[in-house]
Write an enzyme that holds these catalytic residues in place. Structure first.
Site, PDB file in Angstrom:
ATOM      1  N   TRP A  72     -43.653  -9.239  43.107  1.00  0.00           N
ATOM      2  CA  TRP A  72     -42.873 -10.135  42.890  1.00  0.00           C
ATOM      3  C   TRP A  72     -42.913 -10.738  41.918  1.00  0.00           C
ATOM      4  O   TRP A  72     -44.762 -10.804  41.929  1.00  0.00           O
ATOM      5  CB  TRP A  72     -42.109 -11.397  43.398  1.00  0.00           C
ATOM      6  CG  TRP A  72     -42.006 -12.569  42.697  1.00  0.00           C
ATOM      7  CD1 TRP A  72     -41.082 -12.805  42.544  1.00  0.00           C
ATOM      8  CD2 TRP A  72     -43.043 -14.004  42.677  1.00  0.00           C
ATOM      9  NE1 TRP A  72     -41.116 -14.350  41.262  1.00  0.00           N
ATOM     10  CE2 TRP A  72     -42.728 -14.629  41.570  1.00  0.00           C
ATOM     11  CE3 TRP A  72     -44.593 -13.999  42.632  1.00  0.00           C
ATOM     12  CZ2 TRP A  72     -43.090 -15.639  41.103  1.00  0.00           C
ATOM     13  CZ3 TRP A  72     -44.796 -15.381  42.536  1.00  0.00           C
ATOM     14  CH2 TRP A  72     -44.541 -15.881  41.602  1.00  0.00           C
ATOM     15  N   GLU A 123     -38.768  -8.045  43.922  1.00  0.00           N
ATOM     16  CA  GLU A 123     -38.171 -10.109  44.642  1.00  0.00           C
ATOM     17  C   GLU A 123     -37.821 -10.707  42.865  1.00  0.00           C
ATOM     18  O   GLU A 123     -38.413 -10.673  42.470  1.00  0.00           O
ATOM     19  CB  GLU A 123     -38.922 -10.779  44.987  1.00  0.00           C
ATOM     20  CG  GLU A 123     -38.178 -11.823  44.860  1.00  0.00           C
ATOM     21  CD  GLU A 123     -39.890 -12.820  45.694  1.00  0.00           C
ATOM     22  OE1 GLU A 123     -40.537 -12.537  46.043  1.00  0.00           O
ATOM     23  OE2 GLU A 123     -39.359 -13.593  47.109  1.00  0.00           O
ATOM     24  N   LYS A 132     -35.613 -13.694  40.890  1.00  0.00           N
ATOM     25  CA  LYS A 132     -36.077 -15.192  40.634  1.00  0.00           C
ATOM     26  C   LYS A 132     -35.162 -15.813  39.810  1.00  0.00           C
ATOM     27  O   LYS A 132     -34.970 -15.620  38.628  1.00  0.00           O
ATOM     28  CB  LYS A 132     -37.381 -15.554  41.164  1.00  0.00           C
ATOM     29  CG  LYS A 132     -37.892 -16.774  41.498  1.00  0.00           C
ATOM     30  CD  LYS A 132     -39.471 -17.590  41.674  1.00  0.00           C
ATOM     31  CE  LYS A 132     -39.976 -18.414  41.853  1.00  0.00           C
ATOM     32  NZ  LYS A 132     -40.703 -19.440  42.011  1.00  0.00           N
ATOM     33  N   ASP A 173     -35.003 -13.286  48.015  1.00  0.00           N
ATOM     34  CA  ASP A 173     -35.135 -14.712  48.615  1.00  0.00           C
ATOM     35  C   ASP A 173     -34.053 -15.922  48.566  1.00  0.00           C
ATOM     36  O   ASP A 173     -33.608 -15.797  47.599  1.00  0.00           O
ATOM     37  CB  ASP A 173     -36.758 -15.252  47.606  1.00  0.00           C
ATOM     38  CG  ASP A 173     -37.642 -16.197  48.007  1.00  0.00           C
ATOM     39  OD1 ASP A 173     -37.037 -17.239  48.522  1.00  0.00           O
ATOM     40  OD2 ASP A 173     -38.725 -16.120  48.383  1.00  0.00           O
ATOM     41  N   HIS A 214     -34.551 -18.793  46.079  1.00  0.00           N
ATOM     42  CA  HIS A 214     -34.333 -18.406  44.284  1.00  0.00           C
ATOM     43  C   HIS A 214     -33.439 -17.692  44.333  1.00  0.00           C
ATOM     44  O   HIS A 214     -32.811 -17.600  42.713  1.00  0.00           O
ATOM     45  CB  HIS A 214     -35.224 -16.844  44.014  1.00  0.00           C
ATOM     46  CG  HIS A 214     -36.473 -16.300  44.005  1.00  0.00           C
ATOM     47  ND1 HIS A 214     -37.285 -16.354  44.528  1.00  0.00           N
ATOM     48  CD2 HIS A 214     -36.959 -17.692  44.548  1.00  0.00           C
ATOM     49  CE1 HIS A 214     -38.435 -16.085  44.903  1.00  0.00           C
ATOM     50  NE2 HIS A 214     -38.382 -17.275  45.037  1.00  0.00           N
ATOM     51  N   HIS A 259     -37.181 -13.224  52.140  1.00  0.00           N
ATOM     52  CA  HIS A 259     -37.146 -13.746  51.999  1.00  0.00           C
ATOM     53  C   HIS A 259     -36.961 -15.248  52.476  1.00  0.00           C
ATOM     54  O   HIS A 259     -35.905 -15.621  52.492  1.00  0.00           O
ATOM     55  CB  HIS A 259     -38.146 -14.033  50.903  1.00  0.00           C
ATOM     56  CG  HIS A 259     -38.840 -13.058  50.156  1.00  0.00           C
ATOM     57  ND1 HIS A 259     -40.041 -13.742  49.593  1.00  0.00           N
ATOM     58  CD2 HIS A 259     -40.321 -11.861  51.046  1.00  0.00           C
ATOM     59  CE1 HIS A 259     -41.479 -12.245  49.486  1.00  0.00           C
ATOM     60  NE2 HIS A 259     -40.329 -11.673  50.077  1.00  0.00           N
ATOM     61  N   ASP A 302     -38.027 -26.879  44.712  1.00  0.00           N
ATOM     62  CA  ASP A 302     -38.859 -26.094  45.689  1.00  0.00           C
ATOM     63  C   ASP A 302     -38.499 -25.001  46.086  1.00  0.00           C
ATOM     64  O   ASP A 302     -37.229 -25.745  46.698  1.00  0.00           O
ATOM     65  CB  ASP A 302     -39.395 -26.757  46.266  1.00  0.00           C
ATOM     66  CG  ASP A 302     -40.639 -26.096  46.995  1.00  0.00           C
ATOM     67  OD1 ASP A 302     -40.966 -25.461  46.376  1.00  0.00           O
ATOM     68  OD2 ASP A 302     -40.372 -26.049  48.475  1.00  0.00           O
ATOM     69  N   ASP A 311     -40.019 -23.294  48.464  1.00  0.00           N
ATOM     70  CA  ASP A 311     -40.666 -22.926  50.144  1.00  0.00           C
ATOM     71  C   ASP A 311     -40.724 -23.839  50.694  1.00  0.00           C
ATOM     72  O   ASP A 311     -41.915 -23.853  51.838  1.00  0.00           O
ATOM     73  CB  ASP A 311     -42.068 -22.124  48.889  1.00  0.00           C
ATOM     74  CG  ASP A 311     -41.443 -21.194  48.075  1.00  0.00           C
ATOM     75  OD1 ASP A 311     -40.866 -20.095  49.036  1.00  0.00           O
ATOM     76  OD2 ASP A 311     -41.932 -21.508  47.124  1.00  0.00           O
ATOM     77  N   ASP A 365     -40.759 -16.716  54.031  1.00  0.00           N
ATOM     78  CA  ASP A 365     -41.714 -16.859  52.594  1.00  0.00           C
ATOM     79  C   ASP A 365     -41.624 -18.201  52.503  1.00  0.00           C
ATOM     80  O   ASP A 365     -40.492 -18.805  52.072  1.00  0.00           O
ATOM     81  CB  ASP A 365     -41.574 -16.072  51.546  1.00  0.00           C
ATOM     82  CG  ASP A 365     -41.919 -16.330  50.208  1.00  0.00           C
ATOM     83  OD1 ASP A 365     -43.123 -17.062  50.327  1.00  0.00           O
ATOM     84  OD2 ASP A 365     -41.837 -16.509  49.093  1.00  0.00           O
TER      85      ASP A 365
HETATM   86  C1  RNT Z   1     -42.604 -17.081  44.514  1.00  0.00           C
HETATM   87  C2  RNT Z   1     -41.931 -15.607  45.546  1.00  0.00           C
HETATM   88  C3  RNT Z   1     -43.397 -14.980  46.281  1.00  0.00           C
HETATM   89  C4  RNT Z   1     -43.781 -15.420  46.647  1.00  0.00           C
HETATM   90  C5  RNT Z   1     -44.780 -15.259  48.117  1.00  0.00           C
HETATM   91  C6  RNT Z   1     -46.474 -16.084  48.129  1.00  0.00           C
HETATM   92  O1  RNT Z   1     -41.838 -17.603  44.214  1.00  0.00           O
HETATM   93  O2  RNT Z   1     -41.193 -15.972  46.600  1.00  0.00           O
HETATM   94  O3  RNT Z   1     -41.695 -14.261  47.377  1.00  0.00           O
HETATM   95  O4  RNT Z   1     -43.834 -16.632  47.770  1.00  0.00           O
HETATM   96  O5  RNT Z   1     -45.736 -13.899  47.565  1.00  0.00           O
HETATM   97 ZN    ZN Z   2     -40.508 -14.943  47.861  1.00  0.00          ZN
END
Ligand code: RNT
Ligand code: ZN
Length: 419
Positions: free
Chosen positions: A186, A226, A228, A259, A262, A286, A294, A296, A326
Site C-alpha cells: 500500500w 491495496e 484507497k 480494505d 477505503h 483488510h 477515518d 481505521d 486493519d
Molecule cells: C492505509 C492502509 C494500510 C495501512 C497499514 C498500516 O490506508 O489501509 O493498509 O493501514 O499498512
Molecule cells: Zn489497509
C-alpha cells in the site's frame, strides 16, 4: 475443556434448532476454528514501529488518542500480543510492517534483510503463527511527496528496492513457517488537490510495481496490492485507486487487497468480493471500520462486517480469501482493541457458517423473494451466541466478557512500568 453445564445445555438446544434448518453445528465449529485471521501488529503501538518510534506517522493515516501503555519495544509488543491471542479463539496469523524490524544499528529501508526479523520468526514458530508482511512506504523523509510513483527516478528506485527487500523477507517468513506469507503493498501517493496529470503517476506506478513483481522469489509468499479512495492530505486523488489495482491484479496475477475503510460510505465492500474472485485466484481483506473520514476504527460485529463474512462463505471461497484486520485505535486499551476486533471477525464468520444456505438458495432458485427475506431475517434471532460460547469454552478461551478482566489485570501490572 472449560465447558460448564450451562454452556453445554444451551449449546445442545442450539444445535437442535440449527439442525432443524439443515445446519450441522458440529461440522461448522471445526471449520470455523481453521479459518486464519491475520492480526495487524500495528494496533499495539499506534503504527510507530521500531525504526524510528519517535518519528511522525505520515502518509495520510493517523492514530488519535493517547491511551497509556503503548508497546515501545518488540519484546513489549510480543508480550502484549500474547495476552490478546489468549482471548481470541481460532487460527491466527500476525501481520508485520517493515518498520517493525529489530536491529542494533539503523538500517535503511532499501537494505533491510531477513535477519532483522529473525526474532519475530523464532517467536512465531513458538506460537504456531504464520507471518504476513508489508513494505512501509510512509513515515519516512523520502515518502513525503510520493513513493513508487515519484517523478524522481532515484526516489522511485529507493521504494522499489524497499519492496524487493520486503519480498525477500516475506519469502523467508513463508519458508521458515511453512505457510505462505502475504505481502501487501500500500502506498500513500496522491494529491490534496486537483491534479493536472492523473495518468502520468499511474503509469509510473505500474512500471514500479512491474519491477517489484518481476523478480522470481520462490512461492512461499504472495504479493497483494491495496487501493484507497482518499487519504488525509490526499483527498482529491490517489493513483492507487481500487479500479487501478483491480485491473493491475487481474492482468498481473497478484492478489487484490480490499480494505473495508477505503471506499465511499455507501459502497458495499462485501459485494466486491465475488467480482474480484471471478478474475483473481485469491484476494486479501483488510477488515476495518470506516467512520466518516477515518478508515481505521476497531472492527465491530456490524452489518458490513457480517456481510463480508457471509460473502466469503456464500462464495465458497474460504481458502481463496486471506482475512486480515486493519485498524489502529490509540484512545482505548490497545490489547482490548485487538481482542474486540478479532473476536468480532470470528463471530461474523460463525454467523456466516450458520446460515441455512440450502434453504436460502432453494428460495432464490424459485424466485421466492419473501421466503428468502424471511430466512435472512429469522436467522438473525437464531441462538448463535450459544454456539459461540460453546466454541470459545471448548477451546479454553473466555466465552464472554471475562477476557476483559485478564486484559485489565495485565494492564495494571505492566502500565506503571511504561511511563
Ligand atoms: C492505509 C492502509 C494500510 C495501512 C497499514 C498500516 O490506508 O489501509 O493498509 O493501514 O499498512
Ligand atoms: Zn489497509
Amino acid at each position: 475443556m472449560n465447558v460448564t453445564q450451562k454452556i453445554q445445555t444451551a449449546y445442545d438446544l442450539a444445535r437442535e434448532r440449527y439442525a432443524e434448518i439443515g445446519v450441522d453445528t458440529e461440522k461448522v465449529l471445526p471449520q470455523l476454528e481453521q479459518i486464519p485471521i491475520s492480526i495487524q501488529c500495528w494496533q499495539g503501538d499506534d503504527v510507530r514501529g521500531f525504526e524510528n518510534p519517535e518519528g511522525d506517522l505520515t502518509g495520510g493515516i493517523q492514530t488519535s488518542g493517547n491511551y497509556p501503555g503503548r508497546a515501545r519495544t518488540a519484546d513489549e509488543l510480543r508480550a502484549d500480543f500474547e495476552v490478546a491471542m489468549a482471548q481470541i479463539p481460532g487460527k491466527k496469523r500476525l501481520n508485520l510492517h517493515a518498520i517493525y524490524l529489530e536491529s542494533d544499528k539503523p538500517v535503511e529501508r532499501d537494505v533491510i534483510e531477513p535477519k532483522h526479523f529473525a526474532k519475530w520468526v523464532k517467536w512465531a514458530k513458538a506460537h504456531d503463527l504464520g507471518l504476513d508482511f508489508n513494505p512501509t512506504c510512509f513515515s519516512h523523509p523520502l515518502s513525503e511527496k510520493a513513493t513508487l510513483s515519484h517523478p524522481d527516478a532515484k526516489v522511485r528506485k529507493f521504494w522499489i528496492d524497499h519492496c524487493l527487500a520486503c519480498r525477500r523477507i516475506s519469502e523467508y517468513f513463508g519458508v521458515e513457517l511453512g505457510t505462505p506469507s502475504v505481502m501487501n503493498i500500500w502506498i500513500p501517493d496522491g494529491d490534496k488537490d486537483l491534479p493536472a496529470d492523473r495518468i502520468g503517476p499511474r503509469k509510473r506506478l505500474i512500471e514500479a510495481l512491474d519491477q517489484i513483481i518481476a523478480a522470481p522469489l520462490g512461492n512461499h509468499h504472495k504479493v497483494a496490492v491495496e487501493g484507497k479512495l482518499f487519504g488525509i492530505g490526499a483527498e482529491s486523488y490517489t493513483e492507487g485507486s481500487n479500479d487501478f489495482y483491480l485491473a493491475y491484479a487481474a492482468t498481473r496475477k497478484t492478489l487484490l487487497c480490499l480494505d473495508a475503510g477505503h471506499f465511499h460510505p455507501t459502497e458495499s465492500v462485501a459485494d466486491k468480493i465475488s467480482t474480484a474472485l471471478c478474475f483473481l485466484d485469491e484476494i486479501l481483506l483488510h477488515v476495518s471500520r470506516p467512520v466518516r473520514w477515518d478508515s481505521d476504527h476497531v472492527v465491530l460485529l456490524d452489518d458490513p462486517t457480517i456481510a463480508i463474512a457471509q460473502e466469503i462463505v456464500r462464495c465458497g471461497a474460504i481458502s481463496r480469501v486471506n482475512i486480515g484486520l486493519d485498524y489502529f485505535d490509540a484512545s482505548i486499551n490497545r490489547i482490548a482493541a485487538w481482542v474486540i476486533g478479532a473476536r468480532n471477525m470470528r463471530k461474523a464468520l460463525l454467523l456466516a457458517l450458520l446460515e441455512p444456505a440450502e434453504l436460502q438458495l432453494a428460495a432464490e432458485k424459485n424466485y421466492d423473494g419473501a421466503g428468502r427475506m424471511a430466512l435472512f431475517e429469522e436467522n438473525k434471532s437464531m441462538p448463535w451466541s450459544a454456539v459461540w460460547e460453546y466454541y470459545c469454552a471448548s477451546h479454553n478461551v473466555p466465552e464472554g466478557i471475562g477476557w476483559l478482566q485478564t486484559v485489565r489485570n495485565y494492564e495494571k501490572k505492566i502500565l506503571p512500568r511504561r511511563k
